[in-house]
Design an enzyme around this catalytic site. Structure first.
Site, PDB file in Angstrom:
ATOM      1  N   LYS A  66       0.817  -1.223   0.000  1.00 57.98           N
ATOM      2  CA  LYS A  66       0.000   0.000   0.000  1.00 57.98           C
ATOM      3  C   LYS A  66       0.851   1.273   0.000  1.00 57.98           C
ATOM      4  CE  LYS A  66      -4.079  -2.059   2.144  1.00 57.98           C
ATOM      5  NZ  LYS A  66      -5.079  -1.979   3.233  1.00 57.98           N
ATOM      6  N   ASP A 102     -10.065   2.550   2.859  1.00 59.31           N
ATOM      7  CA  ASP A 102     -10.171   1.778   4.104  1.00 59.31           C
ATOM      8  C   ASP A 102     -10.942   2.539   5.192  1.00 59.31           C
ATOM      9  OD1 ASP A 102      -8.919  -0.560   3.318  1.00 59.31           O
ATOM     10  OD2 ASP A 102      -6.933   0.064   3.988  1.00 59.31           O
TER      11      ASP A 102
HETATM   12  P1  NAP Z   1       1.003  -3.513   9.483  1.00 63.86           P
HETATM   13  O1  NAP Z   1       1.310  -2.259   8.753  1.00 63.86           O
HETATM   14  O2  NAP Z   1       1.878  -4.709   9.316  1.00 63.86           O
HETATM   15  O3  NAP Z   1       0.922  -3.117  11.053  1.00 63.86           O
HETATM   16  C1  NAP Z   1       0.698  -4.106  12.018  1.00 63.86           C
HETATM   17  C2  NAP Z   1       0.441  -3.443  13.381  1.00 63.86           C
HETATM   18  O4  NAP Z   1       0.105  -4.483  14.308  1.00 63.86           O
HETATM   19  C3  NAP Z   1       1.650  -2.714  13.962  1.00 63.86           C
HETATM   20  O5  NAP Z   1       1.202  -1.547  14.605  1.00 63.86           O
HETATM   21  C4  NAP Z   1       2.193  -3.737  14.959  1.00 63.86           C
HETATM   22  O6  NAP Z   1       2.902  -3.141  16.040  1.00 63.86           O
HETATM   23  C5  NAP Z   1       0.921  -4.345  15.471  1.00 63.86           C
HETATM   24  N1  NAP Z   1       1.077  -5.680  16.074  1.00 63.86           N
HETATM   25  C6  NAP Z   1       1.365  -6.843  15.437  1.00 63.86           C
HETATM   26  N2  NAP Z   1       1.395  -7.857  16.318  1.00 63.86           N
HETATM   27  C7  NAP Z   1       1.114  -7.323  17.531  1.00 63.86           C
HETATM   28  C8  NAP Z   1       1.009  -7.883  18.847  1.00 63.86           C
HETATM   29  N3  NAP Z   1       1.173  -9.195  19.080  1.00 63.86           N
HETATM   30  N4  NAP Z   1       0.703  -7.048  19.868  1.00 63.86           N
HETATM   31  C9  NAP Z   1       0.536  -5.724  19.647  1.00 63.86           C
HETATM   32  N5  NAP Z   1       0.640  -5.149  18.431  1.00 63.86           N
HETATM   33  C10 NAP Z   1       0.921  -5.941  17.386  1.00 63.86           C
HETATM   34  O7  NAP Z   1      -0.460  -4.040   9.128  1.00 63.86           O
HETATM   35  P2  NAP Z   1      -1.707  -3.147   8.671  1.00 63.86           P
HETATM   36  O8  NAP Z   1      -1.705  -2.961   7.201  1.00 63.86           O
HETATM   37  O9  NAP Z   1      -1.759  -1.957   9.536  1.00 63.86           O
HETATM   38  O10 NAP Z   1      -2.931  -4.143   8.968  1.00 63.86           O
HETATM   39  C11 NAP Z   1      -3.299  -4.466  10.308  1.00 63.86           C
HETATM   40  C12 NAP Z   1      -4.461  -5.451  10.282  1.00 63.86           C
HETATM   41  O11 NAP Z   1      -5.630  -4.835   9.755  1.00 63.86           O
HETATM   42  C13 NAP Z   1      -4.169  -6.670   9.394  1.00 63.86           C
HETATM   43  O12 NAP Z   1      -4.497  -7.820  10.117  1.00 63.86           O
HETATM   44  C14 NAP Z   1      -5.104  -6.494   8.211  1.00 63.86           C
HETATM   45  O13 NAP Z   1      -5.553  -7.742   7.722  1.00 63.86           O
HETATM   46  C15 NAP Z   1      -6.253  -5.694   8.821  1.00 63.86           C
HETATM   47  N6  NAP Z   1      -6.955  -4.872   7.819  1.00 63.86           N
HETATM   48  C16 NAP Z   1      -8.272  -5.149   7.587  1.00 63.86           C
HETATM   49  C17 NAP Z   1      -8.972  -4.418   6.655  1.00 63.86           C
HETATM   50  C18 NAP Z   1     -10.417  -4.726   6.408  1.00 63.86           C
HETATM   51  O14 NAP Z   1     -10.959  -4.270   5.385  1.00 63.86           O
HETATM   52  N7  NAP Z   1     -11.084  -5.426   7.307  1.00 63.86           N
HETATM   53  C19 NAP Z   1      -8.342  -3.376   5.933  1.00 63.86           C
HETATM   54  C20 NAP Z   1      -6.995  -3.106   6.210  1.00 63.86           C
HETATM   55  C21 NAP Z   1      -6.312  -3.879   7.159  1.00 63.86           C
HETATM   56  P3  NAP Z   1       4.482  -2.748  15.895  1.00 63.86           P
HETATM   57  O15 NAP Z   1       4.485  -1.400  15.219  1.00 63.86           O
HETATM   58  O16 NAP Z   1       4.958  -2.704  17.276  1.00 63.86           O
HETATM   59  O17 NAP Z   1       5.122  -3.824  15.051  1.00 63.86           O
END
Ligand code: NAP
Length: 277
Positions: A66, A102
């Site tokens: 993205k 989003d």
């Molecule tokens: P990303 O950029 O990889 O960010 C992941 C985030 O999760 C970071 O802030 C990370 O913290 C945190 N994290 C991961 N494991 C953790 C844990 N065990 N405890 C606490 N924090 C944790 O991913 P993203 O693009 O933001 O997406 C996040 C989620 O949203 C994904 O699962 C995705 O599938 C979902 N999503 C859903 C939709 C929908 O339409 N439903 C749309 C977009 C995204 P750190 O910074 O400390 O690593």
């Protein structure tokens, strides 16, 4: 010949976008073909260009591209510009336009589908990755009383809040960053999990008293009962996963491409039935 669209990511096999857009196209009578593109991790731009040269009309962009898409497009919608992430590309009149749907998808799911008014509420948003960047501005435009961003790597939450402090027209005074360790004693009407923790059966370290009476706990991960959703249910909170957001953000992409607004409720219901089967 049908107009060509696709979702591009790595991995991408799990994506529900093809069936969602096929349902939208059937309902609105649009002749489109929507596929999946698995781009090599170092080959995103080349894959986008190849699709465009084959006559592709638009792309949905998913993990981990993205931000790369944000760098690649030559025009940004205001929301995409601020989010520093693009999840929808539109090839139009010789340009490659980037959008981010989003946040619109999340807010529609909260307000229209779940009937949860964000205005005046206390909101905790967990995570400081691409999803949080994408949803923050539309959430702030709903005028929550307070919005706190917590993240495991606290510096990222601080940088995110500083970034949005420069965004025009949003109530940035109501937003702040806080480490998880400083949350005890504060309770929230809406707790949004925008972390990927649930995918690994983990959850962020939330205090026991994080939910105000009548709170909604929302996990953007969809199609699975995450530890966060179980934690919330055990404490009496109402819960929702991200399936509605997924369909609503897709509907907004479809509107950008086709200028038709599909019905989302039947698609959410059909996907829900499949995930529970
Ligand atoms: P990303 O950029 O990889 O960010 C992941 C985030 O999760 C970071 O802030 C990370 O913290 C945190 N994290 C991961 N494991 C953790 C844990 N065990 N405890 C606490 N924090 C944790 O991913 P993203 O693009 O933001 O997406 C996040 C989620 O949203 C994904 O699962 C995705 O599938 C979902 N999503 C859903 C939709 C929908 O339409 N439903 C749309 C977009 C995204 P750190 O910074 O400390 O690593």
């Amino acid at each position: 010949m049908a107009d060509k669209y696709a979702v591009i990511g790595n991995p991408v096999a799990h994506s529900r976008s093809p069936e969602i857009h096929a349902a939208f196209a059937r309902e609105t009578g649009q002749d489109i073909a929507y596929g999946r593109i698995l781009a090599p991790l170092d080959g995103f731009a080349a894959a986008v260009r190849a699709f465009r040269e084959e006559g592709g009309r638009g792309l949905n962009v998913t993990l981990p591209f993205k931000h790369e898409a944000w760098n690649l497009v030559d025009r940004h919608s205001p929301l995409a510009m601020d989010a520093r992430a693009v999840n929808t590309i539109e090839f139009r009149e010789g340009s490659m336009r980037g959008h981010n749907t989003d946040g619109i998808g999340l807010v529609r799911d909260l307000v229209a589908n779940l009937r949860f008014a964000v205005g005046g509420r206390r909101v905790l948003l967990m995570g400081a990755g691409g999803a949080t960047y994408g949803v923050l501005e539309p959430l702030l435009r709903e005028h929550p009383r307070e919005l706190i961003v917590a993240n495991r790597t606290f510096d990222k939450a601080r940088a995110l809040v500083a970034h949005f402090a420069n965004v025009r027209g949003v109530a940035t005074r109501s937003i702040s960053a806080r480490p998880y360790g400083e949350l005890p004693g504060a309770s929230f009407d809406l707790v949004l999990n925008a972390t990927s923790a649930g995918l690994r059966n983990e959850m962020p370290p939330l205090p026991q008293d994080v939910f105000a009476p009548g709170a909604l706990a929302y996990d953007m991960v969809y199609g699975r009962d995450t530890p966060f959703l179980r934690f919330a249910r055990e404490r009496g909170a109402r819960t929702a996963d991200g399936l509605g957001m997924l369909v609503e953000q897709a509907a907004e992409s479809f509107y950008i491409w086709r200028r038709r607004r599909p019905s989302t409720a039947p698609v959410i219901a059909a996907l829900r039935a499949k995930t529970q089967a």
